[in-house]
Design a protein around this motif. Sequence first.
Motif, short mmCIF file in Angstrom:
data_model
loop_
_atom_site.label_atom_id
_atom_site.label_comp_id
_atom_site.label_asym_id
_atom_site.label_seq_id
_atom_site.Cartn_x
_atom_site.Cartn_y
_atom_site.Cartn_z
N ASP A 171 2.49 -9.81 0.16
CA ASP A 171 3.16 -8.50 0.13
C ASP A 171 3.03 -7.84 -1.23
O ASP A 171 2.83 -6.63 -1.34
CB ASP A 171 4.64 -8.67 0.50
CG ASP A 171 4.85 -8.91 1.99
OD1 ASP A 171 4.00 -8.43 2.77
OD2 ASP A 171 5.84 -9.56 2.36
N ALA A 172 3.16 -8.65 -2.29
CA ALA A 172 3.08 -8.10 -3.65
C ALA A 172 1.70 -7.52 -3.94
O ALA A 172 1.56 -6.46 -4.56
CB ALA A 172 3.42 -9.19 -4.67
N LEU A 173 0.65 -8.21 -3.50
CA LEU A 173 -0.71 -7.72 -3.70
C LEU A 173 -0.91 -6.37 -3.00
O LEU A 173 -1.42 -5.41 -3.60
CB LEU A 173 -1.71 -8.75 -3.19
CG LEU A 173 -3.19 -8.35 -3.29
CD1 LEU A 173 -3.60 -8.15 -4.74
CD2 LEU A 173 -4.07 -9.40 -2.61
N SER A 174 -0.51 -6.31 -1.74
CA SER A 174 -0.66 -5.07 -0.97
C SER A 174 0.17 -3.94 -1.58
O SER A 174 -0.29 -2.81 -1.73
CB SER A 174 -0.25 -5.29 0.48
OG SER A 174 -0.30 -4.08 1.21
N TRP A 175 1.41 -4.27 -1.98
CA TRP A 175 2.31 -3.24 -2.54
C TRP A 175 1.77 -2.71 -3.87
O TRP A 175 1.82 -1.51 -4.13
CB TRP A 175 3.71 -3.83 -2.73
CG TRP A 175 4.68 -2.83 -3.30
CD1 TRP A 175 5.32 -1.84 -2.64
CD2 TRP A 175 5.10 -2.73 -4.67
NE1 TRP A 175 6.13 -1.12 -3.48
CE2 TRP A 175 6.01 -1.65 -4.76
CE3 TRP A 175 4.80 -3.46 -5.82
CZ2 TRP A 175 6.62 -1.28 -5.95
CZ3 TRP A 175 5.41 -3.08 -7.02
CH2 TRP A 175 6.31 -2.00 -7.08
N CYS A 176 1.26 -3.59 -4.71
CA CYS A 176 0.73 -3.15 -6.01
C CYS A 176 -0.43 -2.17 -5.82
O CYS A 176 -0.51 -1.15 -6.50
CB CYS A 176 0.28 -4.36 -6.82
SG CYS A 176 -0.45 -3.92 -8.43
N TYR A 232 -1.29 -0.45 -2.94
CA TYR A 232 -1.14 0.69 -2.03
C TYR A 232 0.29 1.19 -1.89
O TYR A 232 0.52 2.18 -1.18
CB TYR A 232 -1.69 0.33 -0.64
CG TYR A 232 -3.17 0.04 -0.67
CD1 TYR A 232 -4.10 1.07 -0.74
CD2 TYR A 232 -3.64 -1.27 -0.67
CE1 TYR A 232 -5.46 0.81 -0.78
CE2 TYR A 232 -4.99 -1.56 -0.72
CZ TYR A 232 -5.90 -0.51 -0.78
OH TYR A 232 -7.24 -0.77 -0.82
N GLY A 233 1.27 0.53 -2.49
CA GLY A 233 2.65 1.00 -2.41
C GLY A 233 3.36 0.57 -1.15
O GLY A 233 4.50 0.99 -0.91
N VAL A 234 2.70 -0.22 -0.29
CA VAL A 234 3.28 -0.71 0.96
C VAL A 234 2.93 -2.19 1.07
O VAL A 234 1.79 -2.59 0.79
CB VAL A 234 2.75 0.06 2.19
CG1 VAL A 234 3.37 -0.47 3.47
CG2 VAL A 234 3.03 1.55 2.04
N THR A 235 3.88 -3.01 1.50
CA THR A 235 3.60 -4.44 1.63
C THR A 235 2.68 -4.71 2.80
O THR A 235 2.45 -3.83 3.65
CB THR A 235 4.92 -5.23 1.84
OG1 THR A 235 5.45 -4.91 3.12
CG2 THR A 235 5.94 -4.90 0.76
N ASP A 240 12.81 1.00 -2.34
CA ASP A 240 13.68 0.12 -3.14
C ASP A 240 13.92 -1.22 -2.47
O ASP A 240 14.42 -2.16 -3.12
CB ASP A 240 15.01 0.81 -3.40
CG ASP A 240 14.87 2.02 -4.32
OD1 ASP A 240 13.83 2.11 -5.01
OD2 ASP A 240 15.78 2.86 -4.35
N ASP A 241 13.58 -1.36 -1.19
CA ASP A 241 13.86 -2.61 -0.48
C ASP A 241 13.06 -3.78 -1.04
O ASP A 241 13.42 -4.95 -0.82
CB ASP A 241 13.54 -2.45 1.01
CG ASP A 241 14.51 -1.48 1.68
OD1 ASP A 241 15.62 -1.30 1.15
OD2 ASP A 241 14.14 -0.90 2.72
N ILE A 242 11.98 -3.54 -1.75
CA ILE A 242 11.14 -4.63 -2.27
C ILE A 242 11.70 -5.19 -3.57
O ILE A 242 11.22 -6.22 -4.07
CB ILE A 242 9.67 -4.18 -2.43
CG1 ILE A 242 9.58 -2.93 -3.30
CG2 ILE A 242 9.07 -3.87 -1.07
CD1 ILE A 242 9.48 -3.16 -4.76
N VAL A 243 12.68 -4.50 -4.20
CA VAL A 243 13.26 -4.98 -5.45
C VAL A 243 14.16 -6.19 -5.16
O VAL A 243 14.96 -6.18 -4.20
CB VAL A 243 14.07 -3.86 -6.14
CG1 VAL A 243 14.65 -4.37 -7.47
CG2 VAL A 243 13.19 -2.64 -6.40
N SER A 293 -9.30 1.74 2.22
CA SER A 293 -7.93 2.20 2.41
C SER A 293 -7.00 1.02 2.63
O SER A 293 -7.43 -0.13 2.75
CB SER A 293 -7.86 3.14 3.62
OG SER A 293 -8.19 2.44 4.80
N LEU A 294 -5.70 1.30 2.71
CA LEU A 294 -4.70 0.26 2.97
C LEU A 294 -4.98 -0.47 4.27
O LEU A 294 -4.95 -1.70 4.34
CB LEU A 294 -3.31 0.90 3.01
CG LEU A 294 -2.17 0.01 3.54
CD1 LEU A 294 -1.92 -1.15 2.59
CD2 LEU A 294 -0.91 0.84 3.74
#
Length: 645
Positions: free
Chosen positions: A51-56, A58-61, A68-71, A139-140
């Motif tokens: 999830d962290a790789l995807s979020w970094c 593309y901004g989505v897990t 803020d739910d990922i904090v 793309s994502l």
Amino acid sequence: MKFLSIEIANFMAIGEATISLADRGLVLIEGINSYETSADSNGAGKSSIADALSWCLYGVTARGEGGDDIVNDDAKTDCSVRVVVEDGADLYEIVRYRKHKKGKNSLTVRKQETNSYKDLTLGKDALTQVVVDRIIGCSLEVFNGAVYAGQEKMPDLPGMTDKTLKMLIEEASGATLLEVAYVEANTRVRNTAAELSSSSMTVSTIGRHIDDAERSLVNAQTQLADFETRRLADVRSLATDAKGTKSEIDTRTVELALLGDAIDISQKIEKIDRQIAAVAGEQKTERAKADGVANAARALQAAQLTEKSNERHLTLAKKRLAELDHQVGCPCSTCDRPYSAEDIAPAKKIAADAVTGHECDLVDAEAIVATALIAHKQAQSDLDAYRAAMTDLSAVNAQRASLQAQLANIREKEGLLVSAKRELTRMVAEIKRKRDDANPWLAEIARCETTVEDRKKAHHDAQTKEAALTTAFRIAEAIAKVFSPTGVRAFLLDEVTPFLNEQTAKYLGTLSDGHVSATWTTLIKNAKGELREKFSIEVTNVNGGKKFGLVSGGEKRKVRIACALALQDLVARRASKPIELFIGDEIDDALDRSGQERLMTVLEEKARERGSVFIISHADLKDWIRNTVTVKREGPRSTIEEATS
């Protein structure tokens, strides 16, 4: 495209962690959760790495979360993920922040130079995201489809309906992009058709304008000829009139010569005027004597008026004197006493003196009248005698009048001659002007010729544009046909099916020792023998069930894994850069030890292809995987330990 490392801070369950991602081979990610009594490994934060790789990036897990739910719930702030990417000789650092004291909620990108970093971050995250997409090369959706396979997202491909499977295959193969291209191509066809129609209308309109301009040119040429015809007629008419005027001038010149010399006649009139002037003294004396007669007549009239006035005064005086004699014996108006002769004697004397005075005045007036009468008669006699002796000018005046009439006739004839000569001069000048004047239709012809030329050029340009648009329209139609369902999309699906079958057979052959087969189908023949689209996966077991619904649960899991990995390989082909990473999240679920062993064989091969394959699992897979990443949760935030056996 190689992912070198990932640094995680306060992201979901993970507090602080740094993991190397490149060239790791096959790596097991396991979890230990001693923070929650209801779990052993669930909730430790194993999936947070993917999830962290995807979020970094593309901004989505990988599981579709964001904001803020990922904090991390315990930290509540300072969340960040840093990924280092190697693309050939270039090295990039991508960092995304959330509720971070320094980074806020931003995305930053830096490129490593020789001794420093070049900041590629743009003003807005959306613009910076474009930079990231260009670096990653996809793309994502493509990234997660190529890199991540999760239990939660692993599709039940063999059990899907035709419509759902079709949509999934088209998305994985990029056929949906062809639909977008087809819509765009059709839009271009319509737009080009509209432009072509407008251009054709312009060609037609300019053609009509050329016809109008050519008609105007012909009309101007006709008017030019008409003008020249009218000019020639006018010149001829003026020449005829000038000839008549010249003849009139000749006639009047002869007439003047016959009338005599005006100068001679003027001299004769001047001589007569001198004769008339010589008798001016007589006329003056005659006027003086006439004035004397008039004065004498006025004096006589005045004397006569005086005489009559004196006669009236004398009569009145005599009457007053007689009235006094009658008053003797008459009573006084004041005292009634009768007047006596003595009483009226003074008044009578005064009245008698008045009568005497008026008688004298009358005598004097009569003498004056007599004298005035004599003077008037004498003056009239002198005037009559003088007039009888004066010179008679009637003959001279008659001669002068005759000469003056003759001179006036000459002057009139001279004026007519001058007018005729002036008119002849005007006619000659008008003839010259008519001959020298430029034809006004020459300029109009030049303008019309220019207009015709310009419009023909515009018509040629419009025809050239129309031809280009016709070609563009045909190309647009051809492109639309290429992207139509019967074009490259059908060709793509024809290419996709063998690839899916090949990859599925490779994976399923290993997982089932060749006992289970799965065949992807995108086209079938109808009753007429015509091909039509139909998407399905036919599953058979040589030792048992003849279709997917009749095979065991473990075999179904193997089929799902094989089909999902094949579909994932198809998605990976869409990335513009090869991605050297694969993450499988609990894809071994429901497999027995034999199935897990065969799955590890498949993943070992994929690790050789991708460089790094991370497997998240609850099972004990250490017999097949030497490298281990353990996510430990002993409090609100998990930590990571790595081990190599």
